[in-house]
Enzyme design. Structure first.
Site, PDB file in Angstrom:
ATOM      1  CB  THR A   1      50.135  35.323  51.913  1.00 30.09           C
ATOM      2  OG1 THR A   1      50.187  34.025  51.322  1.00 30.09           O
ATOM      3  CG2 THR A   1      48.832  35.492  52.659  1.00 30.09           C
ATOM      4  CG  ASN A   2      49.199  33.827  46.739  1.00 27.81           C
ATOM      5  OD1 ASN A   2      48.724  32.718  46.897  1.00 27.81           O
ATOM      6  ND2 ASN A   2      50.491  34.027  46.433  1.00 27.81           N
ATOM      7  NE  ARG A   3      40.994  36.161  47.367  1.00 29.65           N
ATOM      8  CZ  ARG A   3      40.045  36.240  48.303  1.00 29.65           C
ATOM      9  NH1 ARG A   3      39.669  35.159  48.945  1.00 29.65           N
ATOM     10  NH2 ARG A   3      39.484  37.380  48.588  1.00 29.65           N
TER      11      ARG A   3
END
Ligand code: CTP
Length: 398
Positions: A207-209
């Protein structure tokens, strides 16, 4: 937006009156000039002195007080907005009949500007066909309404319809009404927000931030400008903004499906989501055991949602994308604007302090297809959302 706006808060006699104290307080804090009008019943629940202290102004309770002979007409004409909270079944019935037997009903009878009703009553009274007919009739005559909501009523803890909306909700609806009809009013707006996530196995993810804060702020601001807003959100822990319809998604494929279904209906699509660009080529159905040495993961590209759904675009609609870059932001943003067939792109640089993911502020540059460039300096994400919508509204006006 509330500074120097004149609001009349009409209060009729129901137990929800106690929440109206908070509503008046919030309006005053936001900068509004508030005149409170109480019916006889309301003054039995909360004394006028309480509202006088909260509003800092005299409270009106009767048509027959000396020296206030024409106050009901003056307030009806001058107020930017009238909010009736709570609006009891009795007040609603009197209003629907065009009665003017006290100060609040005569004021409402003489009023031609916007009025917001926040009904509150026992669930049986709300279900009564007379109340239903009165509310439907008033809606047809242009009275706006917020609530009632389902929740515990004064008589007991079980959840039933009839509870007055919370002060924050009434305030959000009042802000939308006060803003009036702008270019976004009545348009269907889709906003995507947050990250997507792709499973490596049942417990691990790629995933990402992305926090979703920018997209949620845009959805909230667009609704307050009168739009019908669909928020398509990846996994984030944010509160759903007032009035907005939420659809949850998890993976980039889910997001693609949701945008595919919505896009033909949308007048404006704002792609603020940060979809995962890659997913594991194979997701294990069981947890991968820890093993010595390195783990090789094979990743495959996820679909590009903007490109995949471009052909579904409603004619005449606008599409706005985001570009989070780490250097050469404007040049890379302009290339993305062309490549993805966007009308507008919001560019920000993740390397700048206070901008990008996981923070409450942002600093962005908007690029359009005619070479135009608008810079919005560092501000809260809500203020940036309003700045972005100002540019979008200007584009819709052309
Ligand atoms: N976007 C999309 N589908 C994806 C990835 C991104 O529609 N699979 C959208 C984003 O929501 C955003 C815009 O495309 O509005 C640009 O996203 P960005 O991640 O900056 O672009 P990428 O296409 O992923 O390009 P790169 O990673 O090379 O910068």
């Amino acid at each position: 937006m509330w500074v120097d706006r004149h609001v009349v808060v009409g209060v009729s006699g129901g137990i929800a009156c106690y929440k109206t104290c908070t509503l008046v307080r919030r309006l005053v804090e936001a900068g509004a000039r508030v005149d409170v009008v109480l019916t006889e019943g309301a003054a039995e629940f909360v004394r006028p002195l309480t509202f006088e202290a909260l509003s800092g102004r005299p409270v009106l309770t009767s048509l027959w007080t000396r020296g206030t002979a024409l106050d009901h007409l003056r307030l009806a004409q001058q107020a930017d907005l009238v909010v009736v909270a709570p609006a009891t079944a009795h007040l609603i019935a009197r209003l629907a009949q065009g009665m003017g037997d006290d100060l609040l009903t005569t004021l409402l009878l003489a009023r031609s500007g916007p009025v917001l009703l926040a009904p509150a009553m026992n669930d049986a009274m709300y279900a009564n066909p007379a109340t239903r007919a009165n509310l439907a009739f008033l809606a047809g005559r242009g009275f706006s309404q917020v609530g009632p909501e389902i929740g515990p009523l004064a008589e007991g803890p079980s959840e039933r319809p009839g509870r007055m909306s919370e002060p924050e909700t009434i305030l959000a609806h009042a802000a939308r009404l006060l803003r009036g009809r702008g270019p976004l009013s009545g348009l269907r707006v889709g906003v995507t927000a947050g990250p997507t996530r792709e499973a490596i196995d049942p417990v691990r993810l790629v995933t990402n931030r992305s926090s979703g804060k920018m997209g949620y702020a845009l959805a909230e601001a667009a609704w307050q400008r009168g739009a019908e807003v669909l928020l398509i959100s990846g996994p984030v822990g944010l509160a759903v903004p007032c009035g907005v319809t939420l659809r949850h998604v998890d993976t980039t494929a889910d997001l693609l499906q949701a945008v595919r279904e919505a896009r033909p209906e949308l007048d404006l699509l704002i792609m603020a989501a940060a979809p995962a660009d890659y997913r594991p080529a194979e997701s294990s159905p069981v947890k991968r055991p820890r093993q010595g040495g390195a783990l090789q993961l094979s990743l495959e590209a996820t679909p590009d949602i903007l490109l995949e759904t471009a052909s579904l675009r409603k004619p005449g609609s606008l599409t706005v994308g985001f570009a989070l870059e780490t250097g050469a932001a404007v040049a890379r943003g302009r290339a993305k604007l062309e490549r993805k067939g966007l009308d507008l792109i919001v560019v920000n640089d993740a390397m700048e302090p206070g901008a990008g993911f996981e923070v409450d502020t942002n600093r962005v540059i908007l690029l359009d297809r005619k070479g135009g460039e608008v810079e919005l300096p560092l501000a809260s994400k809500r203020a940036i959302a309003d700045g972005i919508l100002d540019v979008i509204e200007a584009a819709l006006g052309h």
